[in-house]
Design an enzyme around this catalytic site. Structure first.
Site, mmCIF file in Angstrom:
data_model
loop_
_atom_site.group_PDB
_atom_site.id
_atom_site.type_symbol
_atom_site.label_atom_id
_atom_site.label_comp_id
_atom_site.label_asym_id
_atom_site.label_seq_id
_atom_site.Cartn_x
_atom_site.Cartn_y
_atom_site.Cartn_z
ATOM 1 N N GLY A 9 0.874 -1.172 0.000
ATOM 2 C CA GLY A 9 0.000 0.000 0.000
ATOM 3 C C GLY A 9 0.906 1.215 0.000
ATOM 4 C CB SER A 10 0.676 4.520 1.645
ATOM 5 O OG SER A 10 0.277 4.053 2.917
ATOM 6 C CG LEU A 11 5.509 2.180 5.437
ATOM 7 C CD1 LEU A 11 6.162 3.554 5.521
ATOM 8 C CD2 LEU A 11 5.405 1.562 6.820
ATOM 9 C CE LYS A 177 6.131 4.021 14.398
ATOM 10 N NZ LYS A 177 5.392 3.077 13.609
HETATM 11 O O1 KPL Z 1 3.514 5.518 12.384
HETATM 12 C C1 KPL Z 1 2.864 6.511 12.127
HETATM 13 C C2 KPL Z 1 1.525 6.272 11.523
HETATM 14 O O2 KPL Z 1 0.907 7.179 10.966
HETATM 15 O O3 KPL Z 1 1.078 5.104 11.599
HETATM 16 C C3 KPL Z 1 3.359 7.879 12.517
HETATM 17 C C4 KPL Z 1 4.805 7.768 12.939
HETATM 18 C C5 KPL Z 1 2.518 8.398 13.647
HETATM 19 C C6 KPL Z 1 3.384 8.854 11.389
HETATM 20 O O4 KPL Z 1 2.138 9.330 11.031
#
Ligand code: KPL
Length: 296
Positions: A9-11, A177
């Site tokens: 997807g995006s990431l 995280k």
């Molecule tokens: O991990 C992220 C997310 O959007 O899931 C952050 C670091 C908060 C960046 O938007």
């Protein structure tokens, strides 16, 4: 390195696209994105300006040196079952939330690395992903310590120009995280505000308190985190990703199920003491998901 990104997807497309600068990358994702990448390549825009040509398909290849898993946490189990049939040297989770590595390790014969990633990404249109924030990646053995695979993957990421570090204490990184995501994601999703609104605005106090609670739960479970450090880190990430629409905010805007169960829900489930902010955030998001017909 021969890399397959599962959940492009995006990431996943952003990370896969950056790796495709010098590695053999296959993006495994959904239509119409996959066909757009297959015919016209992948455009990286925003903080980056590149045109790369990874392979793209909807089904996994037979073999890869590394599978990078970027699917939503509620899809990890299904993906792990599919990846069990792929011949892999290793797998790396770059997902939000807790429990993903354990789920992958239950089904895969290869070693599973844990990873955290603060790059911001948005799928602008099929075939184009916008980098909305240059972040960093930490990766390493999921139980902590060192491994040849983690070193090899870290080096491959760095060679491709990613800001990546090999970390010998991933259990701690994952909790750090989680605290940031528990603070930023739910508050931005519920208020429909960009991450930057949490730096000074009224929702910022809620986000930082959710991060503090998460740090306390980490400490109860044996990973000592300072609540004030978690709050400061949440503010810092909101600042560096100020223009970003968090992944959970994107999910809500698109009417999709969110990762609340693996983030705020996980904190609530693992808390020995009351965590009222995470309980409230989880309750509100689950109510929205139910109203949308996305959960029971
Ligand atoms: O991990 C992220 C997310 O959007 O899931 C952050 C670091 C908060 C960046 O938007």
């Amino acid at each position: 390195m021969d890399v397959c990104v599962f959940g492009a997807g995006s990431l996943g497309s952003l990370i896969g696209g950056m790796l495709a600068r010098i590695h053999d990358v296959t993006l495994v994702g959904r239509e119409p994105h996959v066909s757009a990448v297959d015919s016209d390549g992948l455009r990286l825009t925003g903080a980056l300006d590149e045109h790369v040509w990874p392979a793209a398909r909807t089904t996994p290849p037979d073999r890869a040196d590394l599978a990078i898993v970027t699917v939503k946490s509620f899809d990890t189990e299904a993906v792990a079952r599919t990846l069990a049939d792929v011949n892999l040297d290793g797998a790396l989770s770059l997902q939000n939330g807790m429990g993903n590595e354990e789920t992958l390790a239950t089904h895969l014969a290869c070693p599973v690395l844990a990873g955290t990633c603060t790059y911001g990404a948005r799928l602008a249109e099929p075939g184009t992903v916008e980098c909305t924030g240059v972040g960093e990646i930490h990766l390493g053995p999921r139980a902590g310590g060192t491994s040849a695979l983690a070193d090899r993957v870290g080096e491959a990421f760095q060679l491709a120009g990613l800001d990546a570090a090999v970390d010998a204490d991933m259990p701690r990184r994952l909790w750090e995280k989680l605290a940031v995501n528990a603070g930023i994601n739910a508050t931005t999703a519920l208020t429909r505000l960009p991450n930057g609104a949490l730096v000074e605005g009224p929702a910022g106090g809620v986000a930082r308190e959710a991060a503090r609670e998460t740090a306390r739960v980490a400490s109860e479970g044996g990973v000592a985190l300072d609540p004030d450090d978690a709050a400061a880190q949440t503010r810092a990430v909101a600042e560096t990703t100020a223009a970003n629409t968090s992944s959970m905010h994107q999910d809500v805007l698109a009417g999709r199920r969110t990762e609340v169960d693996a983030i705020n829900g996980y904190v609530v489930e693992h808390a020995a003491e009351a965590v009222p902010i995470n309980e409230t955030l989880a309750g509100l998001l689950r109510a929205w998901e139910r109203e949308q017909g996305l959960r029971e």
